[in-house]
Write a protein that holds these residues in place. Structure first.
Motif, PDB file in Angstrom:
ATOM      1  N   GLY A 260       0.801  -1.223   0.000  1.00  0.00           N
ATOM      2  CA  GLY A 260       0.000   0.000   0.000  1.00  0.00           C
ATOM      3  C   GLY A 260       0.822   1.256   0.000  1.00  0.00           C
ATOM      4  N   VAL A 261       2.134   1.153  -0.351  1.00  0.00           N
ATOM      5  CA  VAL A 261       3.031   2.307  -0.339  1.00  0.00           C
ATOM      6  C   VAL A 261       3.052   2.933  -1.726  1.00  0.00           C
ATOM      7  N   TYR A 262       3.061   4.252  -1.753  1.00  0.00           N
ATOM      8  CA  TYR A 262       3.123   4.987  -3.017  1.00  0.00           C
ATOM      9  C   TYR A 262       4.553   4.947  -3.527  1.00  0.00           C
ATOM     10  N   ARG A 263       4.766   4.471  -4.762  1.00  0.00           N
ATOM     11  CA  ARG A 263       6.108   4.315  -5.292  1.00  0.00           C
ATOM     12  C   ARG A 263       6.198   4.997  -6.647  1.00  0.00           C
ATOM     13  N   GLU A 264       7.391   5.458  -7.002  1.00  0.00           N
ATOM     14  CA  GLU A 264       7.678   6.022  -8.314  1.00  0.00           C
ATOM     15  C   GLU A 264       8.663   5.097  -9.030  1.00  0.00           C
ATOM     16  N   GLU A 265       8.379   4.857 -10.321  1.00  0.00           N
ATOM     17  CA  GLU A 265       9.227   3.951 -11.101  1.00  0.00           C
ATOM     18  C   GLU A 265      10.333   4.754 -11.782  1.00  0.00           C
ATOM     19  N   ASP A 266      11.549   4.314 -11.642  1.00  0.00           N
ATOM     20  CA  ASP A 266      12.680   4.999 -12.268  1.00  0.00           C
ATOM     21  C   ASP A 266      12.760   4.624 -13.742  1.00  0.00           C
ATOM     22  N   VAL A 267      13.200   5.583 -14.533  1.00  0.00           N
ATOM     23  CA  VAL A 267      13.404   5.340 -15.968  1.00  0.00           C
ATOM     24  C   VAL A 267      14.895   5.546 -16.262  1.00  0.00           C
ATOM     25  N   PRO A 268      15.392   4.943 -17.352  1.00  0.00           N
ATOM     26  CA  PRO A 268      16.821   5.120 -17.691  1.00  0.00           C
ATOM     27  C   PRO A 268      17.141   6.595 -17.932  1.00  0.00           C
ATOM     28  N   GLU A 269      18.372   6.959 -17.618  1.00  0.00           N
ATOM     29  CA  GLU A 269      18.777   8.352 -17.738  1.00  0.00           C
ATOM     30  C   GLU A 269      18.868   8.817 -19.180  1.00  0.00           C
ATOM     31  N   ASN A 270      19.005   7.892 -20.127  1.00  0.00           N
ATOM     32  CA  ASN A 270      19.124   8.304 -21.521  1.00  0.00           C
ATOM     33  C   ASN A 270      17.756   8.466 -22.202  1.00  0.00           C
ATOM     34  N   SER A 271      16.689   8.405 -21.397  1.00  0.00           N
ATOM     35  CA  SER A 271      15.332   8.481 -21.966  1.00  0.00           C
ATOM     36  C   SER A 271      15.046   9.904 -22.439  1.00  0.00           C
ATOM     37  N   VAL A 272      14.630  10.019 -23.695  1.00  0.00           N
ATOM     38  CA  VAL A 272      14.266  11.324 -24.264  1.00  0.00           C
ATOM     39  C   VAL A 272      13.109  11.110 -25.239  1.00  0.00           C
ATOM     40  N   ILE A 273      12.343  12.187 -25.466  1.00  0.00           N
ATOM     41  CA  ILE A 273      11.279  12.211 -26.486  1.00  0.00           C
ATOM     42  C   ILE A 273      11.365  13.555 -27.181  1.00  0.00           C
ATOM     43  N   TYR A 274      11.523  13.513 -28.511  1.00  0.00           N
ATOM     44  CA  TYR A 274      11.527  14.727 -29.319  1.00  0.00           C
ATOM     45  C   TYR A 274      10.393  14.613 -30.349  1.00  0.00           C
ATOM     46  N   VAL A 275       9.539  15.631 -30.393  1.00  0.00           N
ATOM     47  CA  VAL A 275       8.437  15.667 -31.372  1.00  0.00           C
ATOM     48  C   VAL A 275       8.357  17.078 -31.918  1.00  0.00           C
ATOM     49  N   ARG A 276       8.187  17.156 -33.254  1.00  0.00           N
ATOM     50  CA  ARG A 276       8.067  18.480 -33.849  1.00  0.00           C
ATOM     51  C   ARG A 276       7.164  18.418 -35.074  1.00  0.00           C
ATOM     52  N   ILE A 277       6.606  19.628 -35.426  1.00  0.00           N
ATOM     53  CA  ILE A 277       5.900  19.849 -36.696  1.00  0.00           C
ATOM     54  C   ILE A 277       6.391  21.191 -37.204  1.00  0.00           C
ATOM     55  N   THR A 278       7.032  21.153 -38.343  1.00  0.00           N
ATOM     56  CA  THR A 278       7.563  22.399 -38.896  1.00  0.00           C
ATOM     57  C   THR A 278       6.463  23.145 -39.632  1.00  0.00           C
ATOM     58  N   GLU A 279       6.810  24.371 -40.031  1.00  0.00           N
ATOM     59  CA  GLU A 279       5.837  25.194 -40.754  1.00  0.00           C
ATOM     60  C   GLU A 279       5.493  24.568 -42.094  1.00  0.00           C
ATOM     61  N   GLU A 280       6.484  23.956 -42.751  1.00  0.00           N
ATOM     62  CA  GLU A 280       6.221  23.318 -44.039  1.00  0.00           C
ATOM     63  C   GLU A 280       5.318  22.098 -43.866  1.00  0.00           C
TER      64      GLU A 280
END
Length: 690
Positions: A153-173
């Motif tokens: 019943g303890v609240y826990r946070e899951e660790d993620v790898p340090e190299n984790s990244v997310i890049y998302v983009r939409i250019t004008e074109e």
């Protein structure tokens, strides 16, 4: 034609009404067109413009970026491969570039770097340490996994790898197609909005104009109502809002159904009837609202409202009840004050009331003491109790005698007052009980003496007045006869200058009038004093009236009067003095000749009513009869206050005196310009006796 007449003309009102209705119809058409387009775009996933002020804030494009970030975060956490991600989340259809890495798991459609993503129009850069960069409005935080351990019943946070990244983009074109759609949709909706504002302003201006001119015309300032204005206000409002709500609901239903049409042409055929219906309902609603305004201008709004009339009646009733209660309390308080003061004054200042009250209180106290003494003696000793009882009986008998004597005195006072009122002024009260009743008897006896003395003085004064009039009238006859004789002789001479002949005629005419006046005074004094001898005999009322009319026939014709006679053929016998009744009828018919309106009819009738002979004479007066009919038969009273005709004011008085002296009655009735005299006599039996 003035400007007021132009503005208040029917044509101007009709034009303004059509402007209001037309502008509303156009506005509804424009609004429904815009709404249906937006709903259709939304259903077809083509709704790009969502009321943003610039394309960079586009909710649609920013939403695509946010959704892709969330999908990448979930897919990386679950360990999905590229093919599964593209199949489950449509990653292959994403218009922009994305790159996601968590440990050795990578999902991408390009080798996107942080610098390339941050320089784009729409982007999100998220790292495992919580660093988050984005454009627009973005609330999702990747790489933040938390849960509650089901075992502990303890609240826990899951660790993620340090190299984790997310890049998302939409250019004008890449977003160029969305930008074009956004601009086109914004231009279309802004055009509709501008049209709505213009149409709304025109409709408001025309409606305000109608509010000012409705009910008015160029000819006057009165408010002219029409048939619809007679509706009750509640029904008017119910119809007004009911029409608008029903038409609006139907239009929303049509809009919803119209969005299901794929063909715009078919959609307009589906939408046109609802617009026409709403326009007609709005036109009727405008007329109903103008009807309310006309009732307000005419100040008939409350009269045509059930609720307001009921409220006003309730308020008026409450006010009346309140004022009535306040007045009742005030009157009650004043009455209590006056009653208290009156009782106090009667007790303290009026010795008679004080004595009666003291006697009553003393009697009550002594009777109470004897009763108590009797009760005690009965308990203690029978013999002394009997003595107390005997004393009580004696005291009660004495009090009863006292009260009975006072009651008898009161009845004697009432009887004396009744006899005085009946005319027995010589009646005296004697042998009254001492005290209050003896004083009242003295006052009543003095009152009778005073009334008898006043009556005798009045009779003496009336007799002296009648004798004075009789003597003066008699004494005037001799010199008046000489004046008339000499005036007659002068009229037979040819005097000079010529005016002297006219003067002699005037002296003779006025002398004759004075002779008639003195004769009338002499006659009325004699009959009212009882000195006139009445020679009554059996007469026919019909014959009397016929003779009087025959003698006055020339005068009636000369007065331009039409005579209407209703006299029965049989005999109507009465007991009266023939000479006196002839004079009475002569006076009455002579008054008709003097005072009746020329060209009118005079009605004379004789009839029998309930063993009474009735003679009626009616005519229409030539002057305003604003006198009292009960006073016109008094001496020297004339109906013609202007005194434009010759008369002494004694004719009706003499007639009434003669009729009453013969045993009949004479009455006068006035109804507008109708003057009616009625003479009544008891019928005299045909076979002797009354």
């Amino acid at each position: 034609m003035t400007a007021k007449k132009i503005f208040r003309s029917t044509a101007a009102k009709l034009i303004a009404f059509l402007v209001v209705v037309g502008c509303v119809a156009g506005a509804i058409t424009q609004a429904e067109y815009g709404i249906m387009n937006m709903l259709r775009w939304s259903n077809d996933s083509e709704l790009v413009y969502r009321l943003e002020d610039r394309f960079e804030s586009s909710q649609l494009v920013n939403g695509l970026v946010s959704t892709t970030v969330a999908d990448l975060d979930y897919a990386l956490h679950e360990g999905l491969d590229q093919e599964t991600f593209d199949w489950r989340f449509s990653g292959a259809d994403f218009i922009g570039d994305y790159y996601g890495r968590m440990g050795d798991r990578v999902l991408k459609n390009s080798d996107l770097t942080e610098e390339e993503a941050a320089s784009s129009l729409f982007f999100v850069v998220a790292q495992a340490d919580g660093t988050l960069k984005y454009s627009g409005n973005y609330m999702f935080m990747p790489f933040q996994y938390a849960y509650v351990d089901p075992e502990t019943g303890v609240y826990r946070e899951e660790d993620v790898p340090e190299n984790s990244v997310i890049y998302v983009r939409i250019t004008e074109e890449q977003a160029a197609e969305y930008a074009a759609q956004w601009s086109a949709q914004r231009g279309a909706l802004m055009g509709i909005l501008r049209n709505l504002v213009v149409l709304f302003l025109l409709a408001v201006i025309a409606f305000i104009f109608l509010l000012f001119v409705t009910g008015r015309t160029g000819e006057d300032e009165a408010v002219h109502l029409v048939t619809i204005d007679r509706l009750f206000i509640e029904f008017n409002l119910l119809l007004l809002f009911g029409l608008l709500i029903a038409a609006g609901a139907f239009n929303f239903y049509v809009i919803f159904e119209g969005t299901q049409q794929n063909d715009m042409g078919g959609m307009w055929w589906f939408l046109a009837p609802s617009i026409i219906l709403f326009t007609g309902a709005f036109a009727l609603a405008v007329e109903l609202s103008l009807s309310l305004v006309r009732n307000l201008k005419n100040r008939s709004f409350v009269q045509r409202s059930f609720i307001l009339r009921a409220c006003r009646w309730c308020w008026g009733t409450v006010k009346r009840i309140w004022f009535w209660l306040v007045g009742l309390l005030r009157r009650g308080w004043r009455a209590i004050g006056r009653g208290g003061n009156g009782v106090w004054r009667k007790i303290l200042k009026n010795y008679k009331t004080r004595n009666v009250l003291l006697i009553f209180l003393g009697y009550s106290v002594i009777l109470a003491l004897l009763a108590m003494m009797f009760a005690l003696m009965i308990v203690i000793d029978y013999g002394e109790g009997l003595l107390a009882f005997i004393l009580g009986v004696v005291w009660f008998a004495a009090a009863a005698w006292f009260l009975l004597s006072r009651i008898n005195g009161f009845e004697c006072v009432v009887e004396a007052l009744r006899r005085l009122r009946g005319g027995e002024l010589e009646y005296k009260l004697e042998n009254m009980p001492a005290g209050v009743f003896s004083e009242m008897a003295e006052d009543i006896n003095s009152l009778g003496d005073g009334m008898q003395t006043a009556l005798q003085n009045e009779i003496r004064a009336e007799r002296m007045k009648s004798e004075l009039i009789t003597n003066v009238s008699h004494d005037l006859k001799t010199p008046l006869t000489s004046i008339l004789n000499y005036a007659d002789l002068l009229c037979q001479e040819h005097l000079t200058p010529e005016e002297a002949n006219d003067y002699a005629k005037i002296i003779h005419q006025k002398g004759l009038r004075l002779k008639n006046l003195t004769s009338d005074l002499f006659d009325i004094s004699k009959v009212q004093s009882g000195a006139e001898q009445m020679e009554c005999e059996r007469l026919d009322a019909c014959t009397l009236v016929r003779q009087a009319l025959g003698e006055q026939d020339q005068s009636i014709v000369g007065g331009k009067l039409t005579l209407k006679v209703d006299i029965p053929e049989h005999e109507v016998p009465i007991w009266a003095d023939g000479k006196k009744m002839s004079r009475v009828l002569e006076n009455l018919i002579g008054n008709c000749v003097k005072y009746a309106l020329a060209g009118t009819r005079v009605f004379v009738s004789v009839c029998e009513r309930e063993e009474t002979a009735v003679i009626e004479i009616k005519n229409t007066a030539n002057y305003a009869m604003d006198f009292d009919a009960n006073e016109i038969t008094e001496r020297f009273v004339r109906g013609d206050e202007a005194r434009s005709t010759e008369g002494s004011g004694l004719g009706l008085a003499i007639a009434k005196s003669y009729v009453e002296a013969c045993g009949g009655t004479l009455s006068v009735d006035v109804d507008g310009d109708l003057f009616k005299v009625r003479i009544q006599f008891p019928l005299y039996a045909l076979h002797g006796g009354k």
